[in-house]
Every structure is written in C-alpha cells, then in structure tokens.
Design a protein around this motif. Sequence first.
Motif, PDB file in Angstrom:
ATOM      1  N   TYR A   1      -5.023   9.377   3.257  1.00  0.00           N
ATOM      2  CA  TYR A   1      -4.977  10.691   2.617  1.00  0.00           C
ATOM      3  C   TYR A   1      -3.600  11.328   2.797  1.00  0.00           C
ATOM      4  O   TYR A   1      -3.011  11.853   1.838  1.00  0.00           O
ATOM      5  CB  TYR A   1      -6.092  11.577   3.182  1.00  0.00           C
ATOM      6  CG  TYR A   1      -6.056  12.990   2.669  1.00  0.00           C
ATOM      7  CD1 TYR A   1      -6.345  13.263   1.324  1.00  0.00           C
ATOM      8  CD2 TYR A   1      -5.706  14.055   3.491  1.00  0.00           C
ATOM      9  CE1 TYR A   1      -6.304  14.555   0.832  1.00  0.00           C
ATOM     10  CE2 TYR A   1      -5.665  15.348   3.013  1.00  0.00           C
ATOM     11  CZ  TYR A   1      -5.955  15.593   1.681  1.00  0.00           C
ATOM     12  OH  TYR A   1      -5.899  16.880   1.196  1.00  0.00           O
ATOM     13  N   ALA A   2      -3.074  11.259   4.032  1.00  0.00           N
ATOM     14  CA  ALA A   2      -1.768  11.856   4.315  1.00  0.00           C
ATOM     15  C   ALA A   2      -0.687  11.229   3.429  1.00  0.00           C
ATOM     16  O   ALA A   2       0.140  11.935   2.828  1.00  0.00           O
ATOM     17  CB  ALA A   2      -1.421  11.662   5.788  1.00  0.00           C
TER      18      ALA A   2
ATOM     19  N   LEU B   1       1.193   2.792  -1.368  1.00  0.00           N
ATOM     20  CA  LEU B   1       1.132   3.928  -2.301  1.00  0.00           C
ATOM     21  C   LEU B   1       2.496   4.195  -2.932  1.00  0.00           C
ATOM     22  O   LEU B   1       2.586   4.683  -4.055  1.00  0.00           O
ATOM     23  CB  LEU B   1       0.689   5.169  -1.534  1.00  0.00           C
ATOM     24  CG  LEU B   1      -0.821   5.346  -1.361  1.00  0.00           C
ATOM     25  CD1 LEU B   1      -1.124   6.102  -0.093  1.00  0.00           C
ATOM     26  CD2 LEU B   1      -1.414   6.064  -2.557  1.00  0.00           C
ATOM     27  N   SER B   2       3.558   3.813  -2.182  1.00  0.00           N
ATOM     28  CA  SER B   2       4.906   4.099  -2.671  1.00  0.00           C
ATOM     29  C   SER B   2       5.240   3.346  -3.962  1.00  0.00           C
ATOM     30  O   SER B   2       6.192   3.682  -4.655  1.00  0.00           O
ATOM     31  CB  SER B   2       5.924   3.739  -1.593  1.00  0.00           C
ATOM     32  OG  SER B   2       5.699   2.400  -1.189  1.00  0.00           O
TER      33      SER B   2
ATOM     34  N   THR C   1      -6.691   1.401  -8.851  1.00  0.00           N
ATOM     35  CA  THR C   1      -7.668   0.979  -7.843  1.00  0.00           C
ATOM     36  C   THR C   1      -6.884   0.439  -6.656  1.00  0.00           C
ATOM     37  O   THR C   1      -5.912  -0.297  -6.839  1.00  0.00           O
ATOM     38  CB  THR C   1      -8.586  -0.145  -8.362  1.00  0.00           C
ATOM     39  OG1 THR C   1      -7.768  -1.235  -8.775  1.00  0.00           O
ATOM     40  CG2 THR C   1      -9.437   0.293  -9.514  1.00  0.00           C
ATOM     41  N   MET C   2      -7.268   0.817  -5.455  1.00  0.00           N
ATOM     42  CA  MET C   2      -6.567   0.336  -4.259  1.00  0.00           C
ATOM     43  C   MET C   2      -7.406   0.497  -3.003  1.00  0.00           C
ATOM     44  O   MET C   2      -8.405   1.200  -3.003  1.00  0.00           O
ATOM     45  CB  MET C   2      -5.236   1.071  -4.106  1.00  0.00           C
ATOM     46  CG  MET C   2      -5.354   2.548  -3.810  1.00  0.00           C
ATOM     47  SD  MET C   2      -3.766   3.403  -3.978  1.00  0.00           S
ATOM     48  CE  MET C   2      -2.768   2.498  -2.838  1.00  0.00           C
ATOM     49  N   ASP C   3      -6.989  -0.198  -1.923  1.00  0.00           N
ATOM     50  CA  ASP C   3      -7.697  -0.122  -0.639  1.00  0.00           C
ATOM     51  C   ASP C   3      -7.166   1.039   0.199  1.00  0.00           C
ATOM     52  O   ASP C   3      -6.052   1.496  -0.002  1.00  0.00           O
ATOM     53  CB  ASP C   3      -7.467  -1.407   0.176  1.00  0.00           C
ATOM     54  CG  ASP C   3      -8.009  -2.633  -0.518  1.00  0.00           C
ATOM     55  OD1 ASP C   3      -8.621  -2.487  -1.592  1.00  0.00           O
ATOM     56  OD2 ASP C   3      -7.822  -3.740   0.029  1.00  0.00           O
ATOM     57  N   THR C   4      -7.966   1.440   1.174  1.00  0.00           N
ATOM     58  CA  THR C   4      -7.537   2.542   2.052  1.00  0.00           C
ATOM     59  C   THR C   4      -6.639   2.071   3.178  1.00  0.00           C
ATOM     60  O   THR C   4      -6.022   2.878   3.852  1.00  0.00           O
ATOM     61  CB  THR C   4      -8.736   3.154   2.806  1.00  0.00           C
ATOM     62  OG1 THR C   4      -9.546   2.098   3.277  1.00  0.00           O
ATOM     63  CG2 THR C   4      -9.473   4.135   1.985  1.00  0.00           C
ATOM     64  N   ASP C   5      -6.608   0.766   3.422  1.00  0.00           N
ATOM     65  CA  ASP C   5      -6.093   0.293   4.707  1.00  0.00           C
ATOM     66  C   ASP C   5      -4.581   0.148   4.795  1.00  0.00           C
ATOM     67  O   ASP C   5      -4.066  -0.413   5.759  1.00  0.00           O
ATOM     68  CB  ASP C   5      -6.763  -1.026   5.074  1.00  0.00           C
ATOM     69  CG  ASP C   5      -6.556  -2.075   4.006  1.00  0.00           C
ATOM     70  OD1 ASP C   5      -5.737  -1.846   3.112  1.00  0.00           O
ATOM     71  OD2 ASP C   5      -7.204  -3.125   4.072  1.00  0.00           O
ATOM     72  N   GLY C   6      -3.854   0.643   3.790  1.00  0.00           N
ATOM     73  CA  GLY C   6      -2.397   0.601   3.855  1.00  0.00           C
ATOM     74  C   GLY C   6      -1.822  -0.734   3.410  1.00  0.00           C
ATOM     75  O   GLY C   6      -0.613  -0.908   3.385  1.00  0.00           O
ATOM     76  N   GLN C   7      -2.695  -1.684   3.033  1.00  0.00           N
ATOM     77  CA  GLN C   7      -2.188  -2.983   2.578  1.00  0.00           C
ATOM     78  C   GLN C   7      -1.677  -2.894   1.144  1.00  0.00           C
ATOM     79  O   GLN C   7      -0.991  -3.792   0.679  1.00  0.00           O
ATOM     80  CB  GLN C   7      -3.281  -4.046   2.696  1.00  0.00           C
ATOM     81  CG  GLN C   7      -3.579  -4.403   4.136  1.00  0.00           C
ATOM     82  CD  GLN C   7      -4.469  -5.623   4.251  1.00  0.00           C
ATOM     83  OE1 GLN C   7      -5.595  -5.623   3.772  1.00  0.00           O
ATOM     84  NE2 GLN C   7      -3.962  -6.661   4.876  1.00  0.00           N
TER      85      GLN C   7
ATOM     86  N   LYS D   1       1.604  12.806  -0.107  1.00  0.00           N
ATOM     87  CA  LYS D   1       3.066  12.677  -0.293  1.00  0.00           C
ATOM     88  C   LYS D   1       3.378  12.057  -1.658  1.00  0.00           C
ATOM     89  O   LYS D   1       4.267  12.516  -2.380  1.00  0.00           O
ATOM     90  CB  LYS D   1       3.659  11.778   0.798  1.00  0.00           C
ATOM     91  CG  LYS D   1       3.848  12.498   2.119  1.00  0.00           C
ATOM     92  CD  LYS D   1       4.626  11.587   3.074  1.00  0.00           C
ATOM     93  CE  LYS D   1       4.074  11.711   4.486  1.00  0.00           C
ATOM     94  NZ  LYS D   1       4.255  10.526   5.292  1.00  0.00           N
ATOM     95  N   THR D   2       2.652  10.988  -2.004  1.00  0.00           N
ATOM     96  CA  THR D   2       2.899  10.314  -3.291  1.00  0.00           C
ATOM     97  C   THR D   2       2.604  11.258  -4.449  1.00  0.00           C
ATOM     98  O   THR D   2       3.326  11.279  -5.447  1.00  0.00           O
ATOM     99  CB  THR D   2       2.020   9.061  -3.404  1.00  0.00           C
ATOM    100  OG1 THR D   2       2.140   8.325  -2.206  1.00  0.00           O
ATOM    101  CG2 THR D   2       2.403   8.208  -4.583  1.00  0.00           C
TER     102      THR D   2
END
Length: 307
Positions: A21-22, A100-101, A91-97, A26-27
């Motif tokens: 979320y954080a 977002l950038s 569509t994307m995962d939450t886990d940072g893999q 930013k994105t």
Amino acid sequence: MIYLSVVVPCFNEEMTIPLFYAEAVKTAEVINEQFEIIFVDDGSKDNTLNILRQLANQDKHIHFISFSRNFGKEAAILAGLQAAQGEYIVTMDTDGQDPLSLIPQMLECVASGEYDCAGTRRVNRIGEPPIRSFFACCFYALMKKITEVEITDGARDFRLMNRKYLEALLMLPERNRFSKGIFPWIGFKTKWFEYENIERTAGRTKWSFWKLFLYSLDGIIAFSSKPLAIASVLGVLLFLAALSFIVFIVIRKILWGDPVDGWASTICIILFCSGIQLFSTGILGQYIAKIYTEIKQRPQYIIREAQ
Ligand code: UDP
Ligand code: MG
C-alpha cells in the motif's frame, strides 16, 4: 471516470499488504490520475481481511472483495477484473515481486494506443530453489511443443491492459482458467517488459511444489489435446508390435516346433500393455474430469464481503 484499476489477489498476506500500500500510494502520485486498488482476499486465514477493511475505511481509492473460502489465485484475479472500473487495468501480486515502479512505463506504452497489453517477464530465477527452476524450464519447453498458444517463458501475472483487452478476456467462460495460456490465446498486441527476479518483501510463497505440478497439468489439459493423441499413437505402436510378434511366433512354431517357455517374457508383455492402458485411461480421465467441472457450471468464486 477511473483511469487505472489495480487488481491484487491476496492470500494470507498480512505482512506484505501494508508495504504494498505504501509503495502504491507513491506510484499513484507519479501517475497523478484517478485510480482504484481492488484487493481480493482469497479466503485468508490471517489478519488480511481486517487490514483490508481498515484500508478501505481510511482511503476511498481502496476496495476489497473477500471470498467465502480459498478459491485460488486465478479466481481471485477474475473477481478483481470483473469488478474493475478503470480504463486501464493492472493485475499484480502484493509481495513486491512485481515492481510498482514499472507501472508508469507500462501505462505510457498501452495508453499510446500502440499496444493493448503490457506484460512482464523475469529474465532469471535467482533466489528460487534450483529444482523448482529446473521443472519450470521443463514445463515451458513441453508447453512450447504441445500447445498451439505461445506461452512466454517466465511471464508473470503482472500485466497492464486496456478495456478492449479486458473485455476479450472476460468473454472466455471457462472454469479451468490457466491465464498463462488465456492471455496469448486472445491475441492483441503485447509489449514485454523484462526484469530480474525479485524476492518477496515478506511472508512465504503460497505455491508448494505439488500445487505447481497440478497447476502445470491443468495448463497442459486446458491448452492441448496432444496427450490424447499420444495415447492413441502408443496404442497403434503396441498393436503393430503385437502383430510382428505373432508373425514371429508362427514362423518359430513352423520351423522349430513349440517348446513351452517364455513365461517371464509373457508376464513382462502383459505388465507393459496394462501399464500403457492405465496410463491412457488416466489421460482420458483427466479430460473427462475437466469436462465435468465445466459442465457443472458452478461459480468460480463466492463473495462473503465486499466494499
Ligand atoms: N494467491 C492467492 N490465492 C492463492 C495463492 C496465492 O490469491 O491460493 C496470491 C498471493 O497472495 C500473491 C499472489 O497470489 O499475492 C502470488 O502468490 P505467491 O507470491 O505465493 O506466488 P509466487 O510469487 O511465489 O509464484
Ligand atoms: Mg510472489
């Protein structure tokens, strides 16, 4: 009108959602357009749902859908896509893999109209157990050989698409959803973005080796009927072998008489043939099982709560 919808499946992701979320906020500032994030809680057993309720109450951009139980990632993605209002959908995962950038670049490429979808693929599998990478490579090589669709090696479920692409995707009514195959099947123009594998920010992967194995079988059955052809070809080959064997026995009988021997070889042949028969029936059974689930027309997911 909402410009960008972000669909995020979550299964026991209490540790990663706050981090996600954080980053997402930013994105969103970079993109500076109307957006929504739809979290789909896929029957989590931890605190995921409470976190999502909290986020949805404090931020009007956040929505969530919570399933009555775990229906699997494909169902979670589908529910999010069906709820998405945006002109462009991620569509994307939450886990940072899924970084977002990358979204601003992906958005630019699809919004220009040149492409309908921006897909991502990881170029290596650093940080993954070697045995898992090995089987993943075998799976992609096999899929390339036996399916008609072009399945991209290392393609992730991190995608950005336009409305046209999404509508095409939602036209596919099947219950056995293997999205790695569905995306290339619907066609359109896809631009690929590549990046190195990134490890999870927190928590553990939800995919055991066995779950991945069953998932790959689903993929093969959903996108290829070659296993059925293999079973038929094996049958024909065995028939021809049996025929030559009969000719051989008849000739041997005429030339040398028929001493009683060869029990061991008889047992081997019986075992071999019944093995092939069971194998072929098993393949047939897999397809019938899939037809059975399709024909029952059960919903792909059940929503317990949404906001
Ligand atoms: N996930 C889900 N339902 C499941 C399994 C996974 O919604 O039954 C979600 C999970 O929360 C995550 C994403 O799918 O956001 C990818 O899962 P994971 O990171 O465990 O898989 P990996 O990245 O290791 O392939
Ligand atoms: Mg992951």
